[in-house]
Design an enzyme around this catalytic site. Structure first.
Site, PDB file in Angstrom:
ATOM      1  CG  HIS A 475      -2.321   0.793   0.983  1.00  0.00           C
ATOM      2  ND1 HIS A 475      -2.368   1.833   0.139  1.00  0.00           N
ATOM      3  CD2 HIS A 475      -3.429   0.756   1.516  1.00  0.00           C
ATOM      4  CE1 HIS A 475      -3.592   2.576   0.053  1.00  0.00           C
ATOM      5  NE2 HIS A 475      -4.184   1.559   1.070  1.00  0.00           N
ATOM      6  CE1 TYR A 591      -8.999   7.225   6.367  1.00  0.00           C
ATOM      7  CE2 TYR A 591      -9.871   5.973   4.725  1.00  0.00           C
ATOM      8  CZ  TYR A 591      -8.739   6.760   5.243  1.00  0.00           C
ATOM      9  OH  TYR A 591      -7.707   7.075   4.276  1.00  0.00           O
TER      10      TYR A 591
END
Length: 788
Positions: A475, A591
């Protein structure tokens, strides 16, 4: 071994008669062709730099300016207003001696023309940057576009009318602005209001005001100074402190996965699927290197998105350090690293200066599959080092992999274009338990056996025994939309462009003289084996607690949602709030990932989806309020969510600003109880939409079964959920839900069922509106008339 002999370019033997030198002309020819390919790439890069460097003008426009200046001078007019004469006076003495007066005038005119051309380019680029800094278009209502925005669109189209390359817009993208600290704190208080009672909210308000009036403005000044100097005031700190400085496992906690088609497996042959998949990825890399990929734009517009994340897609690895990891990127790599049944191989994908055909790569992969040699001592589970904690891996790497055969083999893996696992399991939605198998498929891609993936690579491809495939992506170097763009191209190219012959093999011919794939060799001491087992234990414990649930929602999709004049993303996000309320009896900090790629080197911002408006709607629906009241509150919640999303995209978010203020406070050695509390708040519901960016690659009308499953990620909080979703076509939404078995309060399957029910319940409420229903019927009638 055969491959070892192929690698030797020359040999010599010392004899009584002298030195007997033996050259391998075949090997030398390979070296020559590889060098030619390398030089071609260098020339291509120089050419691309020139073309994108002068965008929105073109290199040929220089000739136009020169001809225009010379033509004007020929007509005995001075377009430079005396500058050409001054340039002529300051020419080097050698030119005065060697050139005639007319020649000196010609050189001066060329210098002036070039300077004028460069000035025009800078002016055009500055104008384009100003235009791209305008974001008010995003906040205008659909169908009510202001005159300012209409003029802006016209000017933007004129300036970007030339066909751009991948990175053409980079220098024209605006810098991410630093929001006013007062605005950020105000938006933060608004976002936490539905999560706090009156006493807690009053305390948070006092903390916020104290921070603003004392430390906040000091930190803000430093942050503004960084924003003036740096390209992006967030991205470098975000990459370092959120990703690279994490000392826990990146498997599950950071890495994410992407899946194959839902209903279709193009071939049941593992080697053939590997051949086409590897080829498609390398074709994408070729387009990337040549900058032939089209820049990404905001859907339905001519507004470009930053492409900086594409630069480290291939030939990249994350190397561990004791305090922080480092991303290493190499310009090129002519091989991939392959893992199969405990053995590592180097598979060359170029031969004689050309990319191998899909059939040739299949042939080489089949050789690996048929190789019966056993794994070396300590080799089979070596990949577990990348799955466990980072500090032990860094220490082991430094001590045992910094020289000798271990360093050479590790270098091959880390320098490879990407990593390939030939998995000996079958996966996919199949058999008597398709839903359960789909969940196991997700877990396999997310963590596998915890040692049969190389989690440090920018991405790893997994090819299963039954021909199914997927990927696992690291990531830190980029966000999901970048890898999703690559994966869309790969799936479409594999299925629709490269294809397979009737018996499932790849198309093309085979050069059977290709050298065998090269086995990697290791010298693994007992200390490393002990650490491998420790890392494997840590990773296995983490993998065992992950609970995944993947389900396609087929009741309706974005087509029906849009008929209700509602944003599909807002509809889903509010449904998630309703599902969580039903699951846990309350609300939580939520989120939702939003991109900030409207700005140079932009990555992501957080949309805090749990708002006062969404919580009011959920309470009204669960409290038995009238349908009219629920619809009214839903409209308010939907509009609020869309506004929050727009603000996040345009640099007016909350969390990245607060994060950077916190980093500045750490550098200054000062403590802030407000920042510490805000940044320690858990995200119990972490969500993300996987965008479909290249629908033109998929013909869902003629090939309706070729539907992408999207991808997912692990839960962010131990007592929370991770939810990823992809909206495919008009009638399907695929969900990926994750949680941890270690928490007795969460259950992925239970939450997935509540998501489905929430979607249907909200659709029922909105569809009961007579005005909306009649409008939807009118739209359907107009569409049917068009079809007739």
């Amino acid at each position: 071994m055969a491959e070892a002999h192929q690698a030797v370019a020359f040999q010599f033997t010392i004899t009584p008669e002298g030195i007997d030198l033996q050259l391998s002309y075949q090997a030398l020819n390979q070296i020559y062709l590889s060098g030619v390919r390398s030089w071609k790439k260098r020339v291509s890069r120089i050419r691309n730099r020139l073309i994108k460097g002068v965008y929105p003008a073109s290199p040929s426009s220089w000739l136009f300016v020169v001809i225009a200046i010379l033509a004007t001078m020929y007509m005995r007019s001075d377009p430079s207003m005396g500058l050409i004469a001054k340039i002529q006076q300051h020419l080097p003495l050698s030119l005065h001696v060697s050139l005639s007066a007319q020649g000196q005038t010609m050189v001066s005119a060329l210098v002036f023309s070039t300077l004028l051309w460069l000035s025009l380019i800078l002016t055009l680029r500055f104008c384009l940057k100003l235009l791209l800094s305008y974001h008010q278009w995003m906040f205008e209502q659909h169908g009510r576009v202001s005159n300012t925005t209409k003029v802006w669109v016209t000017l933007l189209r004129l300036l970007s009318s030339r066909k751009p390359m991948l990175y053409s817009y980079q220098t024209s993208l605006p810098h991410l602005p630093v929001p006013a600290i007062k605005d950020t704190l105000s938006r933060h208080l608004e976002s936490v209001r539905p999560l706090l009672n009156d006493v807690e909210f009053e305390r948070m308000t006092e903390l916020s005001q104290l921070f603003e009036n004392s430390l906040g403005n000091r930190l803000q000044r430093y942050l503004k100074l960084k924003a003036l100097w740096a390209t992006n005031y967030v991205s470098d700190w975000w990459e370092e402190y959120v990703y690279l400085r994490g000392r826990g496992p990146i498997m599950v906690n950071s890495n994410y996965y992407g899946m194959d088609f839902l209903y279709v497996t193009p071939t049941p042959l593992q080697a053939a699927r590997a051949g086409n998949t590897i080829t498609a990825l390398l074709l994408y890399r070729r387009k990337l290197n040549r900058e032939e990929l089209k820049p990404s734009f905001v859907p339905g517009t001519v507004i470009p998105l930053c492409a900086a994340q594409c630069e480290r897609m291939f030939n990249t690895t994350r190397t561990p350090g004791e305090e922080t990891d480092v991303i290493q990127h190499w310009q090129d790599s002519e091989f991939v690293a392959v893992y199969h049944k405990g053995r590592f191989f180097r598979l060359w994908v170029y031969h004689a200066g050309r990319l191998l055909s899909p059939r040739e790569i299949e042939y080489q992969v089949q050789r690996i599959l048929e190789d019966s040699s056993p794994s070396q001592p300590g080799e089979e589970k070596l990949g577990a080092l990348t799955a466990g904690d980072r500090v032990p891996w860094a220490q082991t790497r430094k001590k045992f992999f910094s020289s000798g055969v271990n360093k050479r083999s590790l270098d091959i893996i880390e320098r490879a274009a990407f990593f390939v696992t030939l998995d000996d399991e079958e996966q996919g939605m199949r058999g008597d338990d398709p839903e359960g198998n789909l969940d196991r498929y997700a877990k396999s891609l997310l963590h596998g056996k915890c040692y049969d993936r190389w989690f440090d690579k920018s991405f790893s491809i997994v090819i299963y025994k039954n021909g199914k495939n997927g990927l696992n992506a690291e990531h830190s170097w980029a966000d999901a939309p970048t890898i999703a763009h690559l994966w869309e191209y790969t799936l479409a190219t594999d299925a629709f462009q490269l294809g397979y012959i009737e018996d499932g093999h790849c198309k093309g011919d085979v050069d059977r003289s290709l050298p065998y794939p090269q086995r990697l060799f290791w010298d693994i001491p007992s200390e490393v084996e002990v650490q491998v087992q420790r890392s494997l234990s840590v990773a296995q414990a983490l993998a065992d607690t992950v609970d995944c649930y993947i389900f396609p929602f087929r009741e309706f999709g974005k087509g029906r949602i849009k008929k209700l004049r509602v944003s599909p993303d807002a509809f889903i996000q509010i449904s998630l709030q309703l599902a969580y309320f039903r699951d846990r009896g309350g609300f939580c900090l939520t989120y939702e990932a939003s991109m900030t790629r409207l700005f140079r080197e932009g990555r992501t911002e957080t949309v805090r989806s749990c708002s006062n408006e969404s919580s009011d709607f959920v309470k009204a629906l669960e409290g038995g309020e009238s349908a009219d009241q629920c619809r009214r509150l839903f409209r308010l919640a939907s509009e609020k969510h869309q506004n929050l999303y727009r603000m996040a995209m345009t640099g007016a978010g909350i969390d990245r600003h607060l994060f950077c203020l916190y980093v500045v406070s750490k550098y200054l050695g000062v403590e802030s109880s407000f920042l510490k509390e805000v940044l320690s708040e858990p995200w119990r519901l972490s969500t993300s939409q996987t965008p479909v960016q290249q629908m033109e690659l998929f013909d869902l009308k003629n090939n309706p079964d070729y539907i992408s499953l999207g991808g997912g990620f692990g839960p962010v909080a131990d007592d929370g959920y991770g939810v990823s979703y992809i909206i495919v076509g008009e009638d399907l939404i695929n969900f990926h839900v994750s949680s941890k078995n270690s928490c007795s309060e969460t259950d992925s399957h239970r939450f997935g069922a509540k998501i489905s029910q929430a979607l249907k319940d909200i659709m029922t409420v909105l569809s009961s509106d007579p005005k909306t229903s009649s409008s939807s019927r009118a739209t359907e009638q107009r569409q049917s008339k068009k079809l007739l």
